[in-house]
Design a protein around this motif. Structure first.
Motif, PDB file in Angstrom:
ATOM      1  N   ASN A  94      -1.274  14.956  -9.414  1.00  0.00           N
ATOM      2  CA  ASN A  94      -2.097  14.649 -10.294  1.00  0.00           C
ATOM      3  C   ASN A  94      -2.265  13.125  -9.554  1.00  0.00           C
ATOM      4  OD1 ASN A  94      -3.377  16.612 -10.977  1.00  0.00           O
ATOM      5  ND2 ASN A  94      -3.032  15.814 -13.276  1.00  0.00           N
ATOM      6  N   ARG A  95      -3.311  12.313  -8.676  1.00  0.00           N
ATOM      7  CA  ARG A  95      -3.320  11.167  -8.773  1.00  0.00           C
ATOM      8  C   ARG A  95      -4.435  10.634  -8.237  1.00  0.00           C
ATOM      9  NH1 ARG A  95       0.735   8.135  -9.087  1.00  0.00           N
ATOM     10  NH2 ARG A  95       1.890   9.927  -7.734  1.00  0.00           N
ATOM     11  N   VAL A  96      -5.367  10.876  -8.935  1.00  0.00           N
ATOM     12  CA  VAL A  96      -7.325  10.841  -8.518  1.00  0.00           C
ATOM     13  C   VAL A  96      -8.331  11.510 -10.055  1.00  0.00           C
ATOM     14  CG1 VAL A  96      -8.867  10.606  -6.974  1.00  0.00           C
ATOM     15  CG2 VAL A  96      -6.931  10.224  -5.773  1.00  0.00           C
TER      16      VAL A  96
ATOM     17  N   PHE B  43     -10.758   6.467 -10.073  1.00  0.00           N
ATOM     18  CA  PHE B  43      -9.075   5.898 -10.499  1.00  0.00           C
ATOM     19  C   PHE B  43      -8.062   6.699  -9.324  1.00  0.00           C
ATOM     20  CE2 PHE B  43     -10.668   4.071 -14.745  1.00  0.00           C
ATOM     21  CZ  PHE B  43     -10.821   3.413 -14.419  1.00  0.00           C
ATOM     22  N   GLU B  44      -7.275   5.498  -8.957  1.00  0.00           N
ATOM     23  CA  GLU B  44      -5.665   5.850  -8.848  1.00  0.00           C
ATOM     24  C   GLU B  44      -5.046   6.565 -10.623  1.00  0.00           C
ATOM     25  OE1 GLU B  44      -3.448   4.599  -5.985  1.00  0.00           O
ATOM     26  OE2 GLU B  44      -1.347   5.223  -7.168  1.00  0.00           O
ATOM     27  N   ILE B  45      -4.456   7.771 -10.440  1.00  0.00           N
ATOM     28  CA  ILE B  45      -3.971   6.998 -11.491  1.00  0.00           C
ATOM     29  C   ILE B  45      -2.049   7.837 -12.051  1.00  0.00           C
ATOM     30  CG2 ILE B  45      -5.601   8.253 -13.461  1.00  0.00           C
ATOM     31  CD1 ILE B  45      -5.269  10.940 -13.005  1.00  0.00           C
ATOM     32  N   GLY B  46      -1.290   7.496 -12.614  1.00  0.00           N
ATOM     33  CA  GLY B  46       0.414   7.813 -13.031  1.00  0.00           C
ATOM     34  C   GLY B  46       0.199   9.718 -12.983  1.00  0.00           C
ATOM     35  N   TYR B  47       1.139  10.202 -12.153  1.00  0.00           N
ATOM     36  CA  TYR B  47       1.517  11.121 -12.092  1.00  0.00           C
ATOM     37  C   TYR B  47       1.045  11.983 -13.866  1.00  0.00           C
ATOM     38  CZ  TYR B  47       5.735  10.841 -14.383  1.00  0.00           C
ATOM     39  OH  TYR B  47       6.667  10.689 -15.537  1.00  0.00           O
ATOM     40  N   ASP B  48       1.673  11.366 -14.972  1.00  0.00           N
ATOM     41  CA  ASP B  48       1.076  11.847 -16.425  1.00  0.00           C
ATOM     42  C   ASP B  48      -0.184  11.328 -17.047  1.00  0.00           C
ATOM     43  OD1 ASP B  48       2.108   9.122 -16.135  1.00  0.00           O
ATOM     44  OD2 ASP B  48       4.138   9.884 -17.552  1.00  0.00           O
ATOM     45  N   GLN B  49      -0.874  10.517 -16.172  1.00  0.00           N
ATOM     46  CA  GLN B  49      -1.750   9.859 -17.070  1.00  0.00           C
ATOM     47  C   GLN B  49      -3.042  10.842 -17.298  1.00  0.00           C
ATOM     48  OE1 GLN B  49      -1.671   6.311 -15.188  1.00  0.00           O
ATOM     49  NE2 GLN B  49      -0.494   5.323 -16.886  1.00  0.00           N
TER      50      GLN B  49
ATOM     51  N   PRO C   9       0.363  -1.111   0.279  1.00  0.00           N
ATOM     52  CA  PRO C   9      -0.385   0.126  -0.213  1.00  0.00           C
ATOM     53  C   PRO C   9       0.505   1.239   0.179  1.00  0.00           C
ATOM     54  CG  PRO C   9      -1.073  -1.352   2.091  1.00  0.00           C
ATOM     55  CD  PRO C   9       0.892  -2.025   0.752  1.00  0.00           C
ATOM     56  N   ARG C  10       0.402   2.170  -0.953  1.00  0.00           N
ATOM     57  CA  ARG C  10       1.364   3.398  -0.641  1.00  0.00           C
ATOM     58  C   ARG C  10       0.417   4.893  -0.446  1.00  0.00           C
ATOM     59  NH1 ARG C  10       4.343  -0.189  -3.383  1.00  0.00           N
ATOM     60  NH2 ARG C  10       5.164   0.317  -6.112  1.00  0.00           N
ATOM     61  N   GLU C  11       1.048   5.237   0.402  1.00  0.00           N
ATOM     62  CA  GLU C  11       0.772   7.015   0.993  1.00  0.00           C
ATOM     63  C   GLU C  11      -0.833   7.240  -0.201  1.00  0.00           C
ATOM     64  OE1 GLU C  11       3.349   9.065   2.385  1.00  0.00           O
ATOM     65  OE2 GLU C  11       1.982  10.187   4.189  1.00  0.00           O
ATOM     66  N   ASP C  12      -0.185   7.532  -1.402  1.00  0.00           N
ATOM     67  CA  ASP C  12      -0.570   8.125  -2.714  1.00  0.00           C
ATOM     68  C   ASP C  12      -2.087   7.585  -1.965  1.00  0.00           C
ATOM     69  OD1 ASP C  12       1.368   9.801  -3.098  1.00  0.00           O
ATOM     70  OD2 ASP C  12       2.581   8.792  -4.507  1.00  0.00           O
ATOM     71  N   THR C  13      -2.174   6.295  -2.370  1.00  0.00           N
ATOM     72  CA  THR C  13      -3.276   6.107  -2.537  1.00  0.00           C
ATOM     73  C   THR C  13      -4.674   6.281  -1.222  1.00  0.00           C
ATOM     74  OG1 THR C  13      -2.000   4.366  -3.507  1.00  0.00           O
ATOM     75  CG2 THR C  13      -4.355   3.747  -2.425  1.00  0.00           C
ATOM     76  N   GLU C  14      -3.876   7.020  -0.572  1.00  0.00           N
ATOM     77  CA  GLU C  14      -4.813   6.917   0.578  1.00  0.00           C
ATOM     78  C   GLU C  14      -5.709   8.655   0.172  1.00  0.00           C
ATOM     79  OE1 GLU C  14      -2.119   5.950   5.057  1.00  0.00           O
ATOM     80  OE2 GLU C  14      -2.262   8.447   4.085  1.00  0.00           O
ATOM     81  N   VAL C  15      -4.974   9.198  -0.821  1.00  0.00           N
ATOM     82  CA  VAL C  15      -6.348   9.768  -1.771  1.00  0.00           C
ATOM     83  C   VAL C  15      -7.013   9.268  -2.159  1.00  0.00           C
ATOM     84  CG1 VAL C  15      -5.894  12.431  -3.036  1.00  0.00           C
ATOM     85  CG2 VAL C  15      -3.535  11.971  -1.995  1.00  0.00           C
ATOM     86  N   LEU C  16      -7.115   8.300  -2.492  1.00  0.00           N
ATOM     87  CA  LEU C  16      -8.076   8.098  -3.429  1.00  0.00           C
ATOM     88  C   LEU C  16      -9.269   7.389  -2.325  1.00  0.00           C
ATOM     89  CD1 LEU C  16      -9.239   6.776  -5.719  1.00  0.00           C
ATOM     90  CD2 LEU C  16      -7.515   4.425  -5.454  1.00  0.00           C
ATOM     91  N   VAL C  17      -8.200   7.098  -0.799  1.00  0.00           N
ATOM     92  CA  VAL C  17      -9.728   6.351  -0.054  1.00  0.00           C
ATOM     93  C   VAL C  17     -10.703   7.450   0.485  1.00  0.00           C
ATOM     94  CG1 VAL C  17      -9.832   5.661   2.202  1.00  0.00           C
ATOM     95  CG2 VAL C  17      -8.710   4.287   0.354  1.00  0.00           C
TER      96      VAL C  17
ATOM     97  N   GLN D  74     -18.743  15.549 -15.433  1.00  0.00           N
ATOM     98  CA  GLN D  74     -18.887  15.802 -13.717  1.00  0.00           C
ATOM     99  C   GLN D  74     -17.212  15.266 -13.923  1.00  0.00           C
ATOM    100  OE1 GLN D  74     -21.103  17.981 -12.394  1.00  0.00           O
ATOM    101  NE2 GLN D  74     -22.180  17.212 -13.766  1.00  0.00           N
ATOM    102  N   ILE D  75     -15.867  15.664 -14.433  1.00  0.00           N
ATOM    103  CA  ILE D  75     -14.551  14.658 -14.026  1.00  0.00           C
ATOM    104  C   ILE D  75     -13.874  15.332 -13.246  1.00  0.00           C
ATOM    105  CG2 ILE D  75     -13.032  13.481 -15.429  1.00  0.00           C
ATOM    106  CD1 ILE D  75     -14.601  12.538 -17.265  1.00  0.00           C
ATOM    107  N   GLU D  76     -13.424  14.903 -12.342  1.00  0.00           N
ATOM    108  CA  GLU D  76     -11.967  16.030 -11.280  1.00  0.00           C
ATOM    109  C   GLU D  76     -11.280  15.215 -11.238  1.00  0.00           C
ATOM    110  OE1 GLU D  76     -13.504  17.579  -7.679  1.00  0.00           O
ATOM    111  OE2 GLU D  76     -15.959  16.868  -8.158  1.00  0.00           O
ATOM    112  N   ILE D  77      -9.848  15.720 -11.056  1.00  0.00           N
ATOM    113  CA  ILE D  77      -8.774  15.009 -10.862  1.00  0.00           C
ATOM    114  C   ILE D  77      -8.163  15.946  -9.567  1.00  0.00           C
ATOM    115  CG2 ILE D  77      -6.411  15.540 -11.980  1.00  0.00           C
ATOM    116  CD1 ILE D  77      -7.738  15.839 -14.383  1.00  0.00           C
ATOM    117  N   ILE D  78      -7.574  15.435  -9.013  1.00  0.00           N
ATOM    118  CA  ILE D  78      -7.445  15.267  -7.437  1.00  0.00           C
ATOM    119  C   ILE D  78      -6.018  15.069  -7.420  1.00  0.00           C
ATOM    120  CG2 ILE D  78      -7.920  14.844  -5.012  1.00  0.00           C
ATOM    121  CD1 ILE D  78     -10.574  14.251  -6.934  1.00  0.00           C
ATOM    122  N   GLN D  79      -5.172  15.713  -6.620  1.00  0.00           N
ATOM    123  CA  GLN D  79      -3.052  15.922  -6.733  1.00  0.00           C
ATOM    124  C   GLN D  79      -3.522  15.408  -5.225  1.00  0.00           C
ATOM    125  OE1 GLN D  79      -4.488  19.508  -7.646  1.00  0.00           O
ATOM    126  NE2 GLN D  79      -4.232  18.414  -9.696  1.00  0.00           N
TER     127      GLN D  79
END
Ligand code: GLN
Length: 271
Positions: A263-265, A231-237, A91-99, A252-257
Motif C-alpha cells: 500500500n503506497r497511496v 498522500f503517499e503512505i508507509g506500507y503499514d499506514q 526522489p523515490r520510484e514509489d512516489t511515481e505511483v502517487l504522481v 470515496q477513499i481508495e488505497i493504491i499499491q
C-alpha cells in the motif's frame, strides 16, 4: 603519472561489495569523476592522478554511506532529471505511483504540500496539460533546489515557503503530499543511506502520523467542492491514515499499491 582504469575499477568494485553496495556503482562513479558518459568510459584505458583522486573521494563518500544521488548531484524521477543535495529527500520510484494517480484525475489546480526537491509538483506541471501548480515547503534550502529543478525542467511552479498551510491562501482541486512518515523510534533502524537524508523530511513523529493528521484536518479549507486529497503512505499506514481521512469527512477513499504490491497511496474526496 597515469592510472589504469581496469585496475581502479577492480579495486573499487571490491570495496563496494564489502559494504554490500551494488558494484555497478563503481563504473558510474568513475564516469562521473572523469566527467564522461558510461559509454565513453569503456573507451578509456587510463586516467590522470588528479582524476583518480577525485574518484577516490567519491568512492569513500559512497562507502561511508552517502547516497549515490547526493554524490553525483541528481536523480531521475518520472523520466525527468532532478538536482538533489543533502537538504532534500532523494526522489523515490514509489512516489511515481502517487504522481500517476494525480495525473489520472485531470484536475488542473494542484497544491503539493512538503515538496522537497519539487519532484511531485514539477512532474505534474510537466505532464498535466494546463495545470496550475503551487508547492509548499518549510525549508528555504529545499525550496532553493526545487526552484532550480522547475527551471531545469522548463515548468512554472509557484513555490511558497510555509509551515504547512500557514501561508497558503487559495483553494485547489487537488492537494497531494508525500510528508515525513517514519515513526521517530524507527529512524534508528533505517539503512545508513537514508540516515544521511534530511531527518526533517522523514520524521513523522511518535506514531508517524503527525503530518497526516495536521494536513488532513486543514485540507478541507483549501480544497474546492469535491476536491481530492492524496498522500503517499508507509506500507503499514493505510488503515490508520484511512481512519484519519474518514474522521475529517473525506469519502470515496481508495488505497493504491506500489510496484512491489505494498500500500503506497491513499486518495479521498472532500464530502
Ligand atoms: N519512503 C521513504 C523511506 O522509506 C520515506 C519518505 C517519507 O517519510 N516521506 O525512506
Amino acid at each position: 603519472m597515469v592510472k589504469n582504469i581496469k585496475e581502479i575499477l577492480l579495486e573499487a568494485r571490491h570495496a563496494l561489495k564489502e559494504k554490500n553496495i551494488d558494484e555497478r556503482e563503481a563504473r558510474l562513479l568513475l564516469a562521473f569523476s572523469l566527467n564522461v558518459s558510461k559509454e565513453e568510459l569503456v573507451l578509456k584505458e587510463t586516467c590522470t592522478l588528479r582524476e583518480y583522486d577525485k574518484f577516490m573521494k567519491s568512492l569513500h563518500k559512497r562507502i561511508s554511506g552517502i547516497p549515490y544521488a547526493y554524490i553525483v548531484g541528481h536523480k531521475e524521477f518520472m523520466k525527468l532529471d532532478f538536482e538533489v543535495n543533502k537538504n532534500v529527500l532523494i526522489p523515490r520510484e514509489d512516489t511515481e505511483v502517487l504522481v500517476q494517480e494525480v495525473l489520472k484525475l485531470k484536475r488542473k489546480k494542484i497544491l503539493d504540500m512538503c515538496t522537497g526537491s519539487g519532484c511531485i509538483a514539477i512532474s505534474l506541471a510537466k505532464y498535466l496539460e494546463g495545470s496550475i501548480v503551487d508547492a509548499v515547503d518549510i525549508s528555504e534550502r529545499a525550496l532553493t533546489i526545487a526552484k532550480v529543478n522547475a527551471k531545469k525542467n522548463g515548468v512554472a511552479v509557484n513555490f511558497i515557503k510555509s509551515n504547512l498551510f500557514e501561508e497558503v491562501e487559495e483553494k485547489y482541486d487537488v492537494i497531494v503530499s508525500n510528508p515525513p512518515y517514519i515513526r521517530t523510534e524507527d529512524l534508528d533502524t533505517l539503512q545508513i543511506e537514508v540516515k544521511n537524508e534530511p531527518l526533517k523530511a522523514l520524521d513523522g513523529g511518535k506514531t508517524g502520523l503527525y503530518f497526516y493528521q495536521k494536513i488532513t484536518r486543514e485540507a478541507p479549507k483549501f480544497l474546492k467542492e469535491n476536491g481530492l486529497l492524496l498522500f503517499e503512505i508507509g506500507y503499514d499506514q493505510a488503515d490508520e491514515v484511512k481512519k484519519i481521512m474518514e474522521k475529517n469527512e473525506f469519502t470515496q477513499i481508495e488505497i493504491i499499491q506500489d510496484l512491489s504490491g505494498n500500500n503506497r497511496v491513499i486518495k479521498g474526496e472532500k464530502s
